[in-house]
Design a protein around this motif. Sequence first.
Motif, PDB file in Angstrom:
ATOM      1  N   SER A 137      43.964  -8.175  20.453  1.00 18.20           N
ATOM      2  CA  SER A 137      44.006  -6.840  19.850  1.00 18.20           C
ATOM      3  C   SER A 137      45.065  -5.990  20.538  1.00 18.20           C
ATOM      4  N   LEU A 138      45.125  -6.069  21.855  1.00 24.64           N
ATOM      5  CA  LEU A 138      46.108  -5.294  22.602  1.00 24.64           C
ATOM      6  C   LEU A 138      47.524  -5.772  22.303  1.00 24.64           C
ATOM      7  N   ALA A 139      47.695  -7.068  22.145  1.00 24.06           N
ATOM      8  CA  ALA A 139      49.022  -7.596  21.808  1.00 24.06           C
ATOM      9  C   ALA A 139      49.450  -7.120  20.425  1.00 24.06           C
ATOM     10  N   MET A 140      48.534  -7.131  19.466  1.00 19.12           N
ATOM     11  CA  MET A 140      48.837  -6.624  18.134  1.00 19.12           C
ATOM     12  C   MET A 140      49.234  -5.157  18.185  1.00 19.12           C
ATOM     13  N   LEU A 141      48.483  -4.387  18.967  1.00 22.44           N
ATOM     14  CA  LEU A 141      48.768  -2.962  19.108  1.00 22.44           C
ATOM     15  C   LEU A 141      50.145  -2.742  19.716  1.00 22.44           C
ATOM     16  N   VAL A 145      53.130  -0.605  17.595  1.00 17.52           N
ATOM     17  CA  VAL A 145      53.679   0.713  17.954  1.00 17.52           C
ATOM     18  C   VAL A 145      55.137   0.618  18.386  1.00 17.52           C
ATOM     19  N   ALA A 146      55.600  -0.572  18.711  1.00 17.30           N
ATOM     20  CA  ALA A 146      56.946  -0.716  19.271  1.00 17.30           C
ATOM     21  C   ALA A 146      58.025  -0.273  18.304  1.00 17.30           C
ATOM     22  N   ASP A 147      57.822  -0.558  16.993  1.00 17.48           N
ATOM     23  CA  ASP A 147      58.865  -0.220  16.026  1.00 17.48           C
ATOM     24  C   ASP A 147      58.457   0.904  15.083  1.00 17.48           C
ATOM     25  N   ALA A 148      57.398   1.642  15.448  1.00 13.82           N
ATOM     26  CA  ALA A 148      56.933   2.734  14.589  1.00 13.82           C
ATOM     27  C   ALA A 148      57.939   3.884  14.616  1.00 13.82           C
ATOM     28  N   THR A 149      58.280   4.376  13.435  1.00 14.91           N
ATOM     29  CA  THR A 149      59.235   5.486  13.334  1.00 14.91           C
ATOM     30  C   THR A 149      58.575   6.788  12.918  1.00 14.91           C
ATOM     31  N   GLY A 150      57.349   6.721  12.455  1.00 13.17           N
ATOM     32  CA  GLY A 150      56.607   7.920  12.068  1.00 13.17           C
ATOM     33  C   GLY A 150      55.355   8.072  12.910  1.00 13.17           C
ATOM     34  N   ALA A 177      41.887   0.998  30.957  1.00 13.87           N
ATOM     35  CA  ALA A 177      43.128   0.864  31.716  1.00 13.87           C
ATOM     36  C   ALA A 177      44.092  -0.087  31.017  1.00 13.87           C
ATOM     37  N   ALA A 178      43.570  -1.153  30.422  1.00 13.06           N
ATOM     38  CA  ALA A 178      44.428  -2.097  29.710  1.00 13.06           C
ATOM     39  C   ALA A 178      45.019  -1.453  28.458  1.00 13.06           C
ATOM     40  N   LEU A 179      44.241  -0.637  27.774  1.00 11.23           N
ATOM     41  CA  LEU A 179      44.753   0.089  26.617  1.00 11.23           C
ATOM     42  C   LEU A 179      45.840   1.069  27.035  1.00 11.23           C
ATOM     43  N   ASN A 180      45.597   1.761  28.125  1.00  7.76           N
ATOM     44  CA  ASN A 180      46.585   2.709  28.640  1.00  7.76           C
ATOM     45  C   ASN A 180      47.888   1.993  28.979  1.00  7.76           C
ATOM     46  N   ALA A 181      47.795   0.841  29.624  1.00  5.99           N
ATOM     47  CA  ALA A 181      48.989   0.080  29.985  1.00  5.99           C
ATOM     48  C   ALA A 181      49.734  -0.398  28.733  1.00  5.99           C
ATOM     49  N   THR A 182      48.993  -0.759  27.709  1.00  2.00           N
ATOM     50  CA  THR A 182      49.604  -1.234  26.467  1.00  2.00           C
ATOM     51  C   THR A 182      50.440  -0.141  25.805  1.00  2.00           C
ATOM     52  N   LEU A 183      49.983   1.099  25.910  1.00  2.00           N
ATOM     53  CA  LEU A 183      50.655   2.214  25.232  1.00  2.00           C
ATOM     54  C   LEU A 183      51.594   2.991  26.157  1.00  2.00           C
ATOM     55  N   ARG A 207      50.027   9.976  27.937  1.00  2.00           N
ATOM     56  CA  ARG A 207      50.572  11.130  27.216  1.00  2.00           C
ATOM     57  C   ARG A 207      50.079  11.204  25.774  1.00  2.00           C
ATOM     58  N   HIS A 208      49.197  10.282  25.390  1.00  8.41           N
ATOM     59  CA  HIS A 208      48.729  10.219  24.013  1.00  8.41           C
ATOM     60  C   HIS A 208      47.388  10.936  23.873  1.00  8.41           C
ATOM     61  N   ARG A 209      47.246  11.705  22.828  1.00 12.85           N
ATOM     62  CA  ARG A 209      46.015  12.477  22.671  1.00 12.85           C
ATOM     63  C   ARG A 209      44.901  11.635  22.067  1.00 12.85           C
ATOM     64  N   VAL A 210      43.682  12.007  22.429  1.00 18.19           N
ATOM     65  CA  VAL A 210      42.476  11.309  21.981  1.00 18.19           C
ATOM     66  C   VAL A 210      41.536  12.334  21.371  1.00 18.19           C
ATOM     67  N   PHE A 211      40.928  11.974  20.237  1.00 17.82           N
ATOM     68  CA  PHE A 211      39.984  12.867  19.553  1.00 17.82           C
ATOM     69  C   PHE A 211      38.770  12.057  19.129  1.00 17.82           C
ATOM     70  N   THR A 212      37.572  12.620  19.328  1.00 16.22           N
ATOM     71  CA  THR A 212      36.354  11.996  18.814  1.00 16.22           C
ATOM     72  C   THR A 212      35.743  12.914  17.760  1.00 16.22           C
ATOM     73  N   ALA A 213      35.269  12.316  16.690  1.00 17.85           N
ATOM     74  CA  ALA A 213      34.716  13.070  15.571  1.00 17.85           C
ATOM     75  C   ALA A 213      33.191  13.151  15.659  1.00 17.85           C
ATOM     76  N   PRO A 214      32.611  14.163  15.038  1.00 21.28           N
ATOM     77  CA  PRO A 214      31.146  14.247  14.984  1.00 21.28           C
ATOM     78  C   PRO A 214      30.560  13.212  14.046  1.00 21.28           C
ATOM     79  N   SER A 215      29.291  12.923  14.244  1.00 23.40           N
ATOM     80  CA  SER A 215      28.553  11.956  13.435  1.00 23.40           C
ATOM     81  C   SER A 215      28.005  12.612  12.177  1.00 23.40           C
ATOM     82  N   THR A 216      27.757  11.795  11.160  1.00 19.53           N
ATOM     83  CA  THR A 216      27.122  12.304   9.948  1.00 19.53           C
ATOM     84  C   THR A 216      25.606  12.412  10.078  1.00 19.53           C
ATOM     85  N   CYS A 217      25.030  11.944  11.213  1.00 17.70           N
ATOM     86  CA  CYS A 217      23.561  11.883  11.253  1.00 17.70           C
ATOM     87  C   CYS A 217      22.909  12.578  12.440  1.00 17.70           C
ATOM     88  N   SER A 218      23.606  12.792  13.554  1.00 13.19           N
ATOM     89  CA  SER A 218      22.971  13.386  14.735  1.00 13.19           C
ATOM     90  C   SER A 218      24.033  13.817  15.723  1.00 13.19           C
TER      91      SER A 218
END
Length: 264
Positions: A137-141, A145-150, A177-183, A207-218
């Motif tokens: 999954s990390l390799a795919m990620l 992102v390597a060639d993303a232009t938008g 930490a592995a995710l952070n290193a990947t990005l 330097r990348h922002r993280v957001f968590t959304a509320p749940s639909t149930c609780s």
Amino acid sequence: MARFLQLTDLHVVAEGAHASGVLDTRALLEAAIDRLIAMRAALDPLDALLVSGDISDDGSAGSYGFARAQLDRLGLPMFVVPGNHDARAPMRAAFADLDHVPGSGQIDWIAQVGDTRVIGLDTLVEGQGGGRLHDDSLAMLRDAVADATGPVLVMLHHPPIRTGIRFMDAIGLENTAALNATLADARADITLIAGHVHGVHHGRLGRHRVFTAPSTCSGFALDRRADAVTGFYLGPTGCAVIDTGADGIISAVPLDPADGPFSF
């Protein structure tokens, strides 16, 4: 830009059951979809629906069938990843007709919505609450992102931040930490979106922002005390609307009943 509706932590159960013995999550999801349909003119134009895991609470085929039928009512292109309560086999079966869902293995994928690259990452470790990203999954990620232009949205269930809610942080993402290193070297405009913690939290992974959304149930209370009670509240419930334009606005949208609007 593109505009996304994010739903998370639906926790749908089999017919006649209640999540945690309390929550009628089937009725709660149906009411949430009713509310969103009524609000649609205020939210449009929406380009896609992102569902960031815990679609089911019990992994039953019936829960996924019900969830899929309700989500389909929104009439939006749909993208899903599993959460810790999900089970891959019945989830895959319920969403197998979606082009991005792979026929086997991790439910990881890459999609393009307008100018925005959307990447789904599977953090499910079946049988446990915490999550983990596979090396594949990390390799795919990294490649995606390597060639993303938008703009890039990375959707996963377990957030790569600590919220201060101790019982949830204890079952968070194991290899942040592995995710952070990947990005770390990625130059793209990346936003990571997640669920799991049943509330709105903002943070950063490098330097990348993280957001968590509320749940639909609780909802979970922010209680940083060492002896904080482990448990949930009936609200607040909600979802999120994400714009990936230059301003990158993310808006939490409450779904609890409220009177108004009233004139000032």
